[in-house]
Structure formats: structure tokens, C-alpha cells
Design an enzyme around this catalytic site. Structure first.
Site, PDB file in Angstrom:
ATOM      1  N   ASP A 245       0.857  -1.191   0.000  1.00 55.99           N
ATOM      2  CA  ASP A 245       0.000   0.000   0.000  1.00 55.99           C
ATOM      3  C   ASP A 245       0.894   1.243   0.000  1.00 55.99           C
ATOM      4  O   ASP A 245       1.750   1.400   0.876  1.00 55.99           O
ATOM      5  CB  ASP A 245      -0.885  -0.038   1.265  1.00 55.99           C
TER       6      ASP A 245
ATOM      7  N   ASP B 192      -3.606   2.391  -5.528  1.00 58.42           N
ATOM      8  CA  ASP B 192      -2.332   2.378  -4.787  1.00 58.42           C
ATOM      9  C   ASP B 192      -2.150   1.200  -3.853  1.00 58.42           C
ATOM     10  O   ASP B 192      -1.322   1.252  -2.958  1.00 58.42           O
ATOM     11  CB  ASP B 192      -2.187   3.692  -3.995  1.00 58.42           C
ATOM     12  N   GLU B 193      -2.932   0.163  -4.073  1.00 59.96           N
ATOM     13  CA  GLU B 193      -2.851  -1.005  -3.198  1.00 59.96           C
ATOM     14  C   GLU B 193      -2.910  -2.259  -4.030  1.00 59.96           C
ATOM     15  O   GLU B 193      -3.595  -2.284  -5.052  1.00 59.96           O
ATOM     16  CB  GLU B 193      -4.127  -1.055  -2.344  1.00 59.96           C
TER      17      GLU B 193
HETATM   18  N1  DCP Z   1      -8.978   8.497  -1.439  1.00 55.80           N
HETATM   19  C1  DCP Z   1     -10.001   9.424  -1.670  1.00 55.80           C
HETATM   20  N2  DCP Z   1     -11.015   9.558  -0.751  1.00 55.80           N
HETATM   21  C2  DCP Z   1     -11.016   8.841   0.405  1.00 55.80           C
HETATM   22  C3  DCP Z   1      -9.993   7.905   0.634  1.00 55.80           C
HETATM   23  C4  DCP Z   1      -8.977   7.756  -0.314  1.00 55.80           C
HETATM   24  O1  DCP Z   1     -10.004  10.082  -2.707  1.00 55.80           O
HETATM   25  N3  DCP Z   1     -12.010   9.007   1.294  1.00 55.80           N
HETATM   26  C5  DCP Z   1      -7.866   8.409  -2.425  1.00 55.80           C
HETATM   27  C6  DCP Z   1      -6.735   9.323  -1.995  1.00 55.80           C
HETATM   28  C7  DCP Z   1      -5.690   8.412  -1.439  1.00 55.80           C
HETATM   29  C8  DCP Z   1      -5.926   7.135  -2.221  1.00 55.80           C
HETATM   30  O2  DCP Z   1      -7.325   7.112  -2.502  1.00 55.80           O
HETATM   31  O3  DCP Z   1      -4.378   8.946  -1.592  1.00 55.80           O
HETATM   32  C9  DCP Z   1      -5.528   5.905  -1.456  1.00 55.80           C
HETATM   33  O4  DCP Z   1      -6.316   5.763  -0.296  1.00 55.80           O
HETATM   34  P1  DCP Z   1      -5.718   5.255   1.062  1.00 55.80           P
HETATM   35  O5  DCP Z   1      -6.851   4.942   1.949  1.00 55.80           O
HETATM   36  O6  DCP Z   1      -4.719   4.185   0.781  1.00 55.80           O
HETATM   37  O7  DCP Z   1      -5.018   6.559   1.677  1.00 55.80           O
HETATM   38  P2  DCP Z   1      -3.589   7.169   1.458  1.00 55.80           P
HETATM   39  O8  DCP Z   1      -2.798   6.433   0.445  1.00 55.80           O
HETATM   40  O9  DCP Z   1      -3.774   8.630   1.202  1.00 55.80           O
HETATM   41  O10 DCP Z   1      -2.949   7.022   2.890  1.00 55.80           O
HETATM   42  P3  DCP Z   1      -2.336   5.748   3.633  1.00 55.80           P
HETATM   43  O11 DCP Z   1      -0.933   6.120   3.919  1.00 55.80           O
HETATM   44  O12 DCP Z   1      -3.158   5.607   4.880  1.00 55.80           O
HETATM   45  O13 DCP Z   1      -2.467   4.565   2.725  1.00 55.80           O
HETATM   46 CA    CA Z   2      -2.451   4.171   0.492  1.00 51.83          CA
END
Ligand code: DCP
Ligand code: CA
Length: 389
Positions: free
Chosen positions: A9, A103-104
Site C-alpha cells: 500500500d 495504490d494497493e
Molecule cells: N482516497 C479518496 N477519498 C477517500 C480515501 C482515499 O479520494 N475518502 C484516495 C486518496 C488516497 C488514495 O485514494 O491517496 C488511497 O487511499 P488510502 O486509503 O490508501 O489513503 P492514502 O494512500 O492517502 O494514505 P495511507 O498512507 O493511509 O495509505
Molecule cells: Ca495508500
């Protein structure tokens, strides 16, 4: 055989992509979100999270919590590009990849050597090639690998050794389990259950009685059992590209130009996937939002831009002859897709030549950039669609 599954991730994905582009943003509270004032936070840097900012929160609230945060607008095309590179790196490590969003992904690396070694090579490639950090969870099943990566964030690597799943999960809050949202959490709290260990100790019939079929899943997950496979996505049944005009139009040259551009995009994707199509469909949405689709079935499956374009153009001419309403959206779709193998010999020589030409053009474009080469047919598009490349 005990499986070795990685859950990979990327950390603070949207934000990290922006920071990779502008390193001066690194280490700062950064938020990527929709348009203020109504937008919400899509991704927050860990510095912004330290002040309470969370994804899904209205931007106005995020700025109250973290007034010094730097706010950026989402740039999906860029994130998609980076995501593709990310998935390509993963594909070097195993053919068994299950992407989850951009991203996962889960990766099954059973029998490929040390999973921790694979994970650290993977992490360093992501760092050096994409300037991003990833967190990797390793376990013998998907659910435990996912929980492990969640715990190890950011830039972490956490392996749960076979046999240690229950002990690893036991002290964690039930909210860590996929499927346990607010409502389930509340019911469990009412039953005196706060940790995964307490949940694992409940009798299965009680969980079945309370939650129905999902009670069984809860029970299995809480005990670190998940037999689901890492499933690569099945190939799409169709490929389409469409666009909405800034202003509704009846200008035939503009419609033709846009169709040409969309046909090239669809053809490019077909060739990338090594597939051919037997059905070509034109889609039009009129100014009054009424939508029509018109299809044509080919005798021999094709992947040449020009064939897609010419069939689409024929369908467009017919549709416009019937209706004179301004067009709001135009799209082209190919379906009835087949693999590469049996077709070449069946193509007539003209189509075969066109397809060979497309491959050469694709090659030059991938090497030197999309706009370096252009067909004469599309030259007139430059005036009508100055930004189409
Ligand atoms: N995303 C979004 N709205 C949300 C959650 C996520 O648009 N409510 C998008 C933005 C994030 C991407 O999806 O960058 C990936 O979601 P993640 O939950 O994996 O969050 P992040 O990558 O930002 O943070 P983490 O470090 O917790 O994985
Ligand atoms: Ca992420």
C-alpha cells in the site's frame, strides 16, 4: 503449502505523488482534495494527520484543524500514470497480482523465496523509481497481510509468521477488521467485545445468530483465517473513450476530429492489451441529454485506428442525418474482444498494412512522446482541438 501473501500500500498516495513532483512540500502538512468550499479531503500527509485531518473530512474542517496545511487539487490523470508504473513494478515480482484501487495490491509470492527480502527489494524499487514510500504487510492470507500493512504505516514492513496470526490479531481493536464499521462495532461493544481476541473467543453460532452469514466471515477473520485467493482482475469486456464538449456542437469537422482522436486512444489500448475487436459502437449524447448508441459488427476482428475511426464515422454520419440536435458528448467503444492469435492471416492485406503502421507509430510514440508523430488525417485536428495531444 503455506502461502506467502504481500499487501502493498503506497503511503498517503495522492499527497506523496505531489510531493515527489515538488520536493519542497515534503515533511509539511499537505492536503489533496476537491474544490473548496464543498470539497473533501482525499489524502492527507502524515503531518496533517497528526493534527486530526482525515480522508473524507470536509476541507473547511481540515483547515480549521490544521490552518497551516497546504491544499492542492486532485490530479487523477497523474495518479493513474503513477499507479500504472507502480503495478508494473509489482508485476516483476509475481504474476499473481490483485490491484485494489490505484495504490494497493495483494501479491502472492508463494515459492519465490524469502517474502521479506522480496518486500524490501520492492520497497526500494518503489522509492528509487517513483520517489514514493510503500508499506508492506506479509502473512499467509490476505486479511492478515492487509491488517499488518495498516499497522506498519508509513514506510513499514511487517511480517506475521505462519501460526502467529491469532496472537498478532488478539490485542487489536475490532475496527481493524475489514467489514467492521460503525454499526457492527457498536453491536460488538454491546456484547462486551472490543478487541479481535475477544471476538475470536465468541462461539460461532452466536456470531451467526447476530450477524447472519457475515458472522462467519467475522469469526474466520478474527481467527486469522482467510482462504480467498489473490485474484488478478479479469480482462475488461470492452474498451471505450468518450468526451463531453465544452459547448454543445453540430460542427461536423469538430465531431469528426474528436472521433479521430478517441479512435486512436481506443486503438492504442487494444494494441497494448494485444487484443482485437469485432464490435464498434458510437455513442452520442445530445444537448437534451438523450443518449443513443449505434453499433457495427466486423467480419474480422481488428485493432487498426483507421478501421475504428472509419466505422465510427459512418455511424456518426448516419446518426446526424437522422437528428439535427447539437451534440454534448461523443464516445467510441470496441467490444467482442478476442486475443491476438488467429487473426493476422485472415486480414486483408490493406488492413494488415494499417495495423503494422499502427504498431510502428505506437513504438515511436512510446519512445519519443505522443505528439512527435501524427497521421496526415489528423493534422486538421490541431486547429480544431489545439490541446488534443
Ligand atoms: N482516497 C479518496 N477519498 C477517500 C480515501 C482515499 O479520494 N475518502 C484516495 C486518496 C488516497 C488514495 O485514494 O491517496 C488511497 O487511499 P488510502 O486509503 O490508501 O489513503 P492514502 O494512500 O492517502 O494514505 P495511507 O498512507 O493511509 O495509505
Ligand atoms: Ca495508500
Amino acid at each position: 503449502m503455506i502461502r506467502q501473501i504481500l499487501h502493498v500500500d503506497l503511503d498517503a498516495f495522492f499527497v506523496s505523488v505531489e510531493q515527489a513532483l515538488r520536493p519542497s512540500l515534503k515533511g509539511k502538512p499537505v492536503i489533496v482534495g476537491g474544490n473548496p468550499p464543498r470539497g473533501v479531503v482525499a489524502s492527507a500527509s502524515y503531518e496533517a494527520r497528526a493534527q486530526g485531518v482525515r480522508a473524507g473530512m470536509p476541507l473547511s474542517r481540515a483547515h480549521r484543524l490544521c490552518p497551516q496545511a497546504i491544499s492542492l487539487q486532485v490530479d487523477f490523470p497523474r495518479y493513474r500514470q503513477v499507479s500504472e508504473k507502480f503495478m508494473n513494478i509489482l508485476a516483476d515480482f509475481s504474476p499473481y497480482i490483485e490491484p485494489v484501487g490505484l495504490d494497493e495490491a495483494y501479491l502472492d509470492v508463494t515459492g519465490s523465496g524469502s517474502a521479506t527480502e522480496i518486500a524490501s527489494i520492492l520497497k526500494s524499487r518503489i522509492k528509487s523509481e517513483l520517489a514514493l514510500t510503500a508499506t508492506v504487510g506479509i502473512a499467509c492470507c490476505k486479511v492478515v497481510a492487509k491488517i499488518a500493512s495498516g499497522l506498519a504505516k508509513p514506510d513499514g514492513l511487517l511480517e506475521v509468521k505462519p501460526g502467529k496470526e491469532r496472537g498478532f490479531l488478539a490485542p487489536l481493536l475490532v475496527a481493524r477488521l475489514p467489514g467492521v464499521g460503525k454499526k457492527t462495532g457498536q453491536i460488538l461493544r454491546g456484547m462486551g467485545v472490543v478487541t479481535i481476541g475477544q471476538l475470536a473467543a465468541l462461539p460461532l453460532p452466536l456470531l451467526r445468530h447476530t450477524f447472519g452469514i457475515s458472522g462467519e466471515t467475522l469469526y474466520r477473520y478474527a481467527n486469522g483465517i482467510d482462504q480467498s485467493e489473490v485474484e488478478p482482475p479479469s480482462p475488461a469486456k470492452s474498451i471505450s473513450r468518450e468526451t463531453t464538449f465544452a459547448e454543445d456542437t453540430l460542427d461536423f469537422s469538430l465531431l469528426e476530429a474528436m472521433l479521430g482522436c478517441l479512435s486512436e486512444r481506443v486503438g492504442d489500448e487494444l494494441r497494448c492489451q494485444n487484443r482485437r475487436a469485432r464490435c464498434i459502437t458510437l455513442k452520442l449524447k445530445y444537448a437534451d441529454f438523450k443518449e443513443i448508441t449505434r453499433s457495427h459488427i466486423l467480419k474480422v476482428a481488428c485493432q487498426a485506428d483507421q478501421v475504428i475511426f472509419e466505422i465510427g464515422l459512418g455511424l456518426l454520419e448516419k446518426a446526424l442525418a437522422k437528428s439535427h440536435k447539437p451534440v454534448r458528448l461523443i464516445g467510441i467503444k470496441v467490444s467482442n474482444l478476442v486475443g491476438e492469435e488467429p487473426q493476422l492471416s485472415m486480414l486483408d492485406s490493406a488492413t494488415e498494412k494499417l495495423e503494422k503502421l499502427d504498431h510502428v507509430i505506437d513504438h515511436i510514440r512510446r519512445r519519443y512522446g505522443y505528439s512527435l508523430i501524427q497521421r496526415g488525417r489528423t493534422l486538421s485536428f490541431n486547429r480544431l482541438l489545439p490541446k488534443w495531444r
